[in-house]
Write a protein that holds these residues in place. Structure first.
Motif, PDB file in Angstrom:
ATOM      1  N   ALA A 156      48.251  28.285  66.559  1.00  0.00           N
ATOM      2  CA  ALA A 156      47.141  28.803  65.751  1.00  0.00           C
ATOM      3  C   ALA A 156      45.862  28.841  66.569  1.00  0.00           C
ATOM      4  O   ALA A 156      45.079  29.799  66.495  1.00  0.00           O
ATOM      5  N   ALA A 157      45.638  27.787  67.364  1.00  0.00           N
ATOM      6  CA  ALA A 157      44.441  27.736  68.204  1.00  0.00           C
ATOM      7  C   ALA A 157      44.489  28.810  69.286  1.00  0.00           C
ATOM      8  O   ALA A 157      43.471  29.424  69.615  1.00  0.00           O
ATOM      9  N   MET A 166      43.737  32.123  67.523  1.00  0.00           N
ATOM     10  CA  MET A 166      42.335  32.208  67.148  1.00  0.00           C
ATOM     11  C   MET A 166      41.482  32.620  68.341  1.00  0.00           C
ATOM     12  O   MET A 166      40.662  33.542  68.262  1.00  0.00           O
ATOM     13  N   GLU A 167      41.675  31.962  69.472  1.00  0.00           N
ATOM     14  CA  GLU A 167      40.872  32.268  70.652  1.00  0.00           C
ATOM     15  C   GLU A 167      41.184  33.667  71.176  1.00  0.00           C
ATOM     16  O   GLU A 167      40.279  34.397  71.598  1.00  0.00           O
ATOM     17  N   LEU A 199      39.446  36.155  68.868  1.00  0.00           N
ATOM     18  CA  LEU A 199      38.003  36.180  69.102  1.00  0.00           C
ATOM     19  C   LEU A 199      37.686  36.951  70.383  1.00  0.00           C
ATOM     20  O   LEU A 199      36.721  37.713  70.437  1.00  0.00           O
ATOM     21  N   LEU A 248      45.988  34.930  60.865  1.00  0.00           N
ATOM     22  CA  LEU A 248      44.957  33.903  60.825  1.00  0.00           C
ATOM     23  C   LEU A 248      44.450  33.677  59.400  1.00  0.00           C
ATOM     24  O   LEU A 248      44.204  32.537  58.997  1.00  0.00           O
ATOM     25  N   GLY A 278      45.036  30.207  57.612  1.00  0.00           N
ATOM     26  CA  GLY A 278      43.808  29.507  57.255  1.00  0.00           C
ATOM     27  C   GLY A 278      43.815  28.976  55.840  1.00  0.00           C
ATOM     28  O   GLY A 278      43.102  28.018  55.519  1.00  0.00           O
ATOM     29  N   LEU A 286      41.642  25.297  60.459  1.00  0.00           N
ATOM     30  CA  LEU A 286      41.726  26.638  61.040  1.00  0.00           C
ATOM     31  C   LEU A 286      40.954  27.634  60.188  1.00  0.00           C
ATOM     32  O   LEU A 286      40.248  28.498  60.711  1.00  0.00           O
ATOM     33  N   GLN A 312      37.321  27.375  60.911  1.00  0.00           N
ATOM     34  CA  GLN A 312      36.994  27.981  62.199  1.00  0.00           C
ATOM     35  C   GLN A 312      36.989  29.502  62.105  1.00  0.00           C
ATOM     36  O   GLN A 312      36.142  30.171  62.719  1.00  0.00           O
ATOM     37  N   PHE A 313      37.931  30.042  61.340  1.00  0.00           N
ATOM     38  CA  PHE A 313      38.013  31.490  61.155  1.00  0.00           C
ATOM     39  C   PHE A 313      36.725  32.023  60.526  1.00  0.00           C
ATOM     40  O   PHE A 313      36.177  33.043  60.948  1.00  0.00           O
ATOM     41  N   LYS A 321      33.567  31.166  63.165  1.00  0.00           N
ATOM     42  CA  LYS A 321      33.521  31.859  64.450  1.00  0.00           C
ATOM     43  C   LYS A 321      33.663  33.377  64.339  1.00  0.00           C
ATOM     44  O   LYS A 321      33.170  34.106  65.199  1.00  0.00           O
TER      45      LYS A 321
END
Length: 208
Positions: A60-61, A64-65, A68, A121, A125, A131, A134-135, A138
């Motif tokens: 998931a991380a 996410m990155e 982004l 995501l 989430g 998560l 963060q979604f 960010k």
């Protein structure tokens, strides 16, 4: 004799990182989030699994990155082409400016490169509170703030009613598009985006 240069570890790491981004986004698009694994990402990227775990705690991380980074690249390319900026344009015509932004949003939502990772995501989430936070922080919040800034500028120019709650008002634009995107029951088109803007702007107009 020329002295051999030592390999540049920073460049090697950047190549690996970008390969991991590309692999994660591709696998989610092809197989879905549930079937995407760290092992699969590592194999696709041509790196060891330990390399991924050294930089990220979970798939998931990673996703996410990667997402982004994808969004930042899209914004940079749009800005370079003059099609969009890091703010909603202010030509003095709120209706035209918002139509332009919502049409670009429709194009993004209809893009396979955006659709699969964004859905993954958003769904994950809901299950993973960290998560999800963060979604929002960010990705979503910076985009929503652009609407807030443009609506406040419109209020200062007398284009919308005084005392408008910009946080509620922006939902009149982004909410309908998100609803259609999530349900996938009706098409997302430029014509639909234009109609959403017309309905919302007319409702936000100053009252006599």
């Amino acid at each position: 004799m020329t002295e051999a240069k030592a390999p540049d570890s920073s460049r090697r790491s950047e190549r690996s990182r970008r390969a991991i981004y590309d692999a994660a986004l591709a696998l989610v698009g092809e197989a879905g989030y549930g079937r995407t694994t760290i092992e699969g990402i590592a194999s696709r990227a041509g790196v060891g699994k330990q390399t991924i775990y050294r930089w990220w705690p979970s798939k998931a991380a990673v996703l996410m990155e990667a997402f982004l980074d994808l969004a930042e690249q899209a914004a940079a390319e749009a800005g370079a082409d003059g099609a969009a900026e890091y703010a909603i344009p202010d030509t003095g015509d709120l209706r035209t400016d918002l139509r332009r932004v919502l049409r670009a949003t429709v194009d993004e939502m209809n893009s396979p490169a955006y659709d699969a990772p964004a859905r993954a995501l958003a769904a994950e989430g809901v299950l993973d509170a960290e998560l999800g936070a963060q979604f929002v922080e960010k990705l979503l919040e910076p985009q929503l703030q652009l609407y807030v800034d443009r609506l406040r500028a419109a209020e200062a120019a007398g284009q919308v009613r005084t005392g408008l709650d910009a946080r509620i008002a922006l939902e009149l634009f982004v909410g309908p598009l998100t609803h259609r995107w999530l349900l996938r029951t009706l098409p997302l088109t430029h014509a639909y985006a234009d109609t959403v803007v017309d309905y919302a702007v007319d409702g936000l107009a100053p009252r006599p």
